[in-house]
Structure formats: C-alpha cells, structure tokens
Write a protein that holds these residues in place. Structure first.
Motif, PDB file in Angstrom:
ATOM      1  N   LYS A 132       0.828  -1.206   0.000  1.00 29.05           N
ATOM      2  CA  LYS A 132       0.000   0.000   0.000  1.00 29.05           C
ATOM      3  C   LYS A 132       0.866   1.262   0.000  1.00 29.05           C
ATOM      4  N   TYR A 133       1.984   1.215   0.686  1.00 33.87           N
ATOM      5  CA  TYR A 133       2.869   2.378   0.762  1.00 33.87           C
ATOM      6  C   TYR A 133       3.992   2.321  -0.276  1.00 33.87           C
ATOM      7  N   LYS A 134       4.329   1.138  -0.704  1.00 32.40           N
ATOM      8  CA  LYS A 134       5.429   0.955  -1.648  1.00 32.40           C
ATOM      9  C   LYS A 134       5.084   1.495  -3.040  1.00 32.40           C
ATOM     10  N   ASN A 135       3.873   1.226  -3.517  1.00 33.74           N
ATOM     11  CA  ASN A 135       3.463   1.627  -4.856  1.00 33.74           C
ATOM     12  C   ASN A 135       3.000   3.084  -4.848  1.00 33.74           C
ATOM     13  N   LEU A 136       3.743   3.934  -5.535  1.00 32.82           N
ATOM     14  CA  LEU A 136       3.393   5.352  -5.616  1.00 32.82           C
ATOM     15  C   LEU A 136       2.338   5.603  -6.693  1.00 32.82           C
ATOM     16  N   GLY A 137       2.239   4.706  -7.670  1.00 31.37           N
ATOM     17  CA  GLY A 137       1.213   4.836  -8.697  1.00 31.37           C
ATOM     18  C   GLY A 137       1.775   4.868 -10.103  1.00 31.37           C
ATOM     19  N   LYS A 138       0.853   4.922 -11.057  1.00 32.52           N
ATOM     20  CA  LYS A 138       1.208   5.013 -12.473  1.00 32.52           C
ATOM     21  C   LYS A 138       1.165   6.474 -12.886  1.00 32.52           C
TER      22      LYS A 138
END
Length: 155
Positions: A132-138
């Motif tokens: 949840k915190y690792k992925n900043l997004g696309k």
C-alpha cells in the motif's frame, strides 16, 4: 555463361536495400519518453515520493546554476532516486530510493524502496514493505512547452 549470370545477379543484388517487413511500411524510429527521462538529471518544485497526495510533478532539466532544489534521476532501466540538494550543509536532506516499471511508451509505475534522511533531520531509514505504501502509482509522461517533462498520476 554461368559466370555472366552470377555477375548480373551480384550487381542487381548490390543495389537492393533492406525492407521493413513489419507490415507497417514505416521504420520505427520513435524514442520512448522514459528514455528521455533517463538521459538527464531533472529538478522539480516537489520531491517525488514524499507526499502521496501529489498528482503531478513538473520536471525541468537540471542547470548548474541550481544551488538547491529537488532532483529526480532515473539511474538505469529500473531504478530512480529523488533527493533534496543544497550546497550548504545545514539543511534536511531527504532521499527516496525506488524502482520503476515501464507500462508503455508514455506511462511508468513508481515503487518506493526506502526513504533516507540526513543532516538537520537525520532519522533511521524507512523501508517500504507494505504494498500500500510501496506503490506510488502510475504516471503518464508528457512534454511541457518549456522543454521539460510532466509526470501526471493516472487514476
């Protein structure tokens, strides 16, 4: 007679150039947007990876006249580093280390591995284990009128 035939075929073949056999009729010579990011050190008003609520980062090429700011460097084909820099040593220096994945020619996905702080705000390194915190997004990569790049979060 065979020699004349072979010479004629050899001369004919030497004038033939290679063809594109992909079916499109056009040779693909398009540089991917991410390749443009990798080739430079970028500066942004906001540091990438610190605030998860930021939906756009406007990047401009680093200039040697920049004495402080937020830098973003795509170090190779999978790693990036975002950091605050200043030429004076009395400041809070935060670095975000992460990875990115190419989604297509104009989209990347950013993942944070850890956040380091040193200087006046020194703190233990924070490692991102929770997805949840690792992925900043696309983020979509587009050009700006000023010769920079805009990274816009895709929702």
């Amino acid at each position: 007679m065979k020699i004349i035939f072979l010479l004629a075929v050899g001369m004919f073949c030497s004038g033939v150039s290679g063809q594109n056999i992909t079916g499109s009729g056009k040779v693909k010579n398009k540089t991917e947007k991410i390749d443009l990011l990798i080739s430079k050190k970028w500066v942004s008003k906001k540091q990438v990876g610190i605030n998860r609520n930021i939906d756009a980062y406007e990047l401009r090429p680093y200039d040697e006249k920049d004495s402080f700011g937020n830098a973003l460097v795509f170090e190779d084909s999978i790693h990036f580093r975002s950091y605050y820099f200043a030429f004076c040593g009395l400041d809070c220096f935060t670095t975000v280390n992460g990875r990115y994945k190419r989604i297509n020619n104009t989209t990347i996905e950013l993942f944070i591995d850890n956040i380091e702080q040193r200087g006046t705000c020194a703190a233990p390194t924070m490692y991102m284990y929770d997805k949840k915190y690792k992925n900043l997004g696309k983020f979509r990569i587009s050009d700006t009128k000023e010769g920079g790049v805009l990274l816009t979060r895709k929702r």
